[in-house]
Design a protein around this motif. Structure first.
Motif, short mmCIF file in Angstrom:
data_model
loop_
_atom_site.label_atom_id
_atom_site.label_comp_id
_atom_site.label_asym_id
_atom_site.label_seq_id
_atom_site.Cartn_x
_atom_site.Cartn_y
_atom_site.Cartn_z
N LEU A 1 49.21 -29.91 25.44
CA LEU A 1 50.22 -29.63 25.72
C LEU A 1 51.63 -29.75 25.14
CD1 LEU A 1 50.36 -32.83 28.29
CD2 LEU A 1 49.16 -32.42 26.26
N GLN B 1 46.02 -31.98 28.93
CA GLN B 1 47.14 -31.68 30.60
C GLN B 1 46.83 -32.35 31.67
OE1 GLN B 1 49.80 -29.25 30.32
NE2 GLN B 1 50.18 -30.41 32.88
N TYR C 1 47.90 -35.39 31.34
CA TYR C 1 49.42 -35.53 32.13
C TYR C 1 49.90 -35.22 33.73
CZ TYR C 1 53.86 -33.59 33.15
OH TYR C 1 55.48 -33.70 33.34
N ASP C 2 48.68 -34.56 34.51
CA ASP C 2 48.80 -34.57 35.95
C ASP C 2 48.36 -35.76 36.84
OD1 ASP C 2 49.36 -31.87 34.73
OD2 ASP C 2 47.95 -30.76 35.03
#
Length: 588
Positions: free
Chosen positions: A104, A81, A84-85
């Motif tokens: 995720l 995650q 991705y963030d």
């Protein structure tokens, strides 16, 4: 332009270093692309913690040479995650997100193509739970329409020596990732990265190229202390130096390392050490001793970010002033900076030559980004390797009387005797000394010796001119110019080409020797320019300061000090700004 139409792809891969294997994913993909005839360029950031922390590697691949990391992302492989963030917003419209669906579940986005891969589950299905990253490599090979057999060849080269079972498991994981994409997303690859006829290429890091160049230069002794990001040099030479009759010593600290190097050089051996900023600080007193005793040595400083221990795994160009002036009183030395991975090989040979010819320490400024990234380069041309000998004392030559190690000469260089040479005994004294080496403190003596030590450094400009130790390109008549140093030249090349296509010509000059600085040549280069940009990866603009003092004219500073290398787009935007604010105003 969609990814499917793009021949120049930027792939970023990220995850938690505690899980491991993230950098291996990128390096393996890069080597598969390179073996497929593509040009590759990687950059990476890793945490300084022993365990845990986010790690990222970016791979750029194209069927033509690339000299920077690229700008926006075409493909993001998110293992977790946090990745991705951090990076999702960097994806271009129409770009691709590949993610580990066991970790995720990102929301749908009509602007981005999503491919969810249960990497942990696929790895377990082939009985190799730790092979999730190689599963991801196999999936990328299929998504980019690369050759699976090339992938197997790279895996075999990397892991073949680790045993048959290890190799078998990794090959199964690679194929499992490839087949999963075939079965779930179609047998026709959605994105085609065009390959080309196989050309002979090396895929090396800057540290590897530098270490190989040191061997080509005749280096036979290395002493060092482990420090990020220079340790790879020591590890490489630990394996290779014994094969050429050389020696590597891991010292107790950086001061001891340089002391050992000076001892080896005193006996006539070509010797070097490598460190990063904190280690270079510790070496300052011994650098002064090398200057005073006129002992050749090569000191590689792989620059990293921040004072003190700073950010060991991030890039900076903040050590220029330390390299130029770090020592008490005036201690002139030669300072050099390679501009590319390929240049690390050729320029380190010149560093040894200059150290030997002018009997001086040479500080060689690499940086974290250039040292660890992998890039495709042409095979080394050994016909370009020239060895410059040290001026040695001849025991049979009595024409000048008794041997004087520090005799004052026109070019500042005096013959150096080696231990055991009849009549060649002398004191290698750190105190100021007479020509025979005996200590002396008279004002006239000190003035003569200071001038001698300085004169030979200035005479090194003859070598710089003879071997053209600089890069110059672009439009020679352009009103805008760029002067820089080190690895920033890669994104500058691409930015200047882009600017030329848009009617904004730029001339570029990159000296590879920063002391003695080729002042006359730079002066001719900047003459009649309306604006000169100086891009540097430091906050203070150290080269810009140096140029301002020498040429008493304004320079436009472009400083980046975030721990990341320049992108070509950042350089291009500065060129565009200069044309809009400076050139158009002056021609209005």
């Amino acid at each position: 332009m969609s990814v499917s139409d793009n021949q120049d792809l930027v792939v970023r891969i990220g995850g938690d270093s505690a899980k491991g294997g993230i950098v291996l994913t990128g390096e393996t993909l890069a080597r598969i692309a390179a073996l497929s005839g593509l040009e590759v360029y990687t950059t990476r950031t890793i945490p300084a913690e022993i365990k845990g922390g986010h790690v990222m590697i970016q791979v750029r691949a194209a069927p033509y040479p690339v000299t920077s990391q690229g700008d926006d992302l075409d493909i993001l492989l998110a293992y977790d995650q946090e990745t991705y963030d951090r990076y999702y917003t960097l994806l271009k419209p129409g770009a691709v997100l590949v993610y580990n669906s066991n970790e995720l579940q990102p929301p749908a986005d009509s602007q981005i193509v999503h491919y969810g891969l249960p990497l942990d589950q696929i790895a377990k299905s082939v009985g190799f739970a730790r092979g999730w990253n190689i599963v991801a490599v196999g999936a990328l090979v299929k998504l980019l329409d690369l050759n699976l057999e090339k992938g197997k060849e790279v895996i075999t080269r990397q892991l073949g020596r680790k045993g048959e079972d290890v190799l078998k498991n990794n090959l199964l994981a690679l194929e499992a990732g490839y087949r999963y994409v075939e079965e779930h997303f179609g047998t026709e690859s959605p994105y085609h990265l065009p390959t080309r006829a196989q050309e002979e290429r090396l895929a090396l890091s800057g540290n590897q190229a530098l270490a190989i160049g040191a061997l080509a230069a005749g280096c036979k002794f290395y002493a060092g202390y482990p420090i990020t990001p220079a340790s790879d040099i020591m590890e490489f030479l630990a394996a290779e130096l014994p094969r050429v009759g050389g020696t590597m010593v891991q010292a107790e600290d950086e001061m001891a390392a340089l002391a050992m190097v000076l001892g080896a050089s005193f006996t006539g051996v070509r010797a070097m050490t490598a460190t990063s900023g904190p280690g270079l600080d510790l070496m300052n007193e011994l650098i002064g001793h090398a200057v005073m005793t006129e002992t050749p040595c090569v000191i590689v400083d792989v620059q990293r970010c921040g004072p003190s221990t700073g950010m060991p795994t991030k890039v900076s160009q903040g050590d220029l002033m330390t390299a130029l002036y770090g020592s008490h009183d005036d201690a002139p030395r030669i300072v050099m900076a390679p501009v590319s991975i390929e240049d690390n090989f050729y320029l380190i040979v010149h560093a040894f030559n200059l150290a030997e010819k002018y009997q001086t320490p040479v500080i060689f400024l690499s940086d974290q980004d250039m040292s660890v990234r992998v890039q495709t380069i042409p095979p080394f041309d050994l016909s370009r390797v020239h060895i410059e000998p040290r001026l040695l004392y001849d025991p049979n030559d009595n024409s000048t009387g008794p041997y004087e190690r520090y005799r004052v000469t026109e070019d500042g260089v005096s013959p150096m005797s080696l231990p055991g040479m009849p009549g060649g005994q002398y004191t290698a004294e750190g105190l100021e000394h007479y020509p025979d080496g005996a200590p002396g403190f008279e004002p006239d003596l000190h003035q003569r010796m200071m001038e001698k030590r300085t004169r030979k450094i200035q005479r090194a400009l003859e070598y710089v001119e003879r071997w053209r130790l600089w890069e110059e390109f672009g439009d020679p008549d352009a009103p805008v110019a760029i002067i820089g140093w080190g690895s920033t030249i890669g994104p500058v090349r691409e930015a200047v080409a882009r600017a030329a296509e848009n009617g904004m010509p730029v001339a570029v000059f990159y000296p590879k020797v920063l002391n003695p600085l080729p002042v006359e040549r730079i002066g001719r280069f900047i003459q009649n320019r309306q604006a000169v940009i100086v891009p540097e990866m430091n906050m203070s603009g150290q080269l810009a300061d140096l140029l301002t003092v020498r040429f008493t004219r304004p320079f436009i500073r472009l400083n980046k000090y975030r721990g990341h290398p320049f992108r070509a787009g950042e350089i291009y935007e500065k060129i565009r700004e200069v044309y809009e604010k400076v050139i158009e105003r002056e021609t209005a």
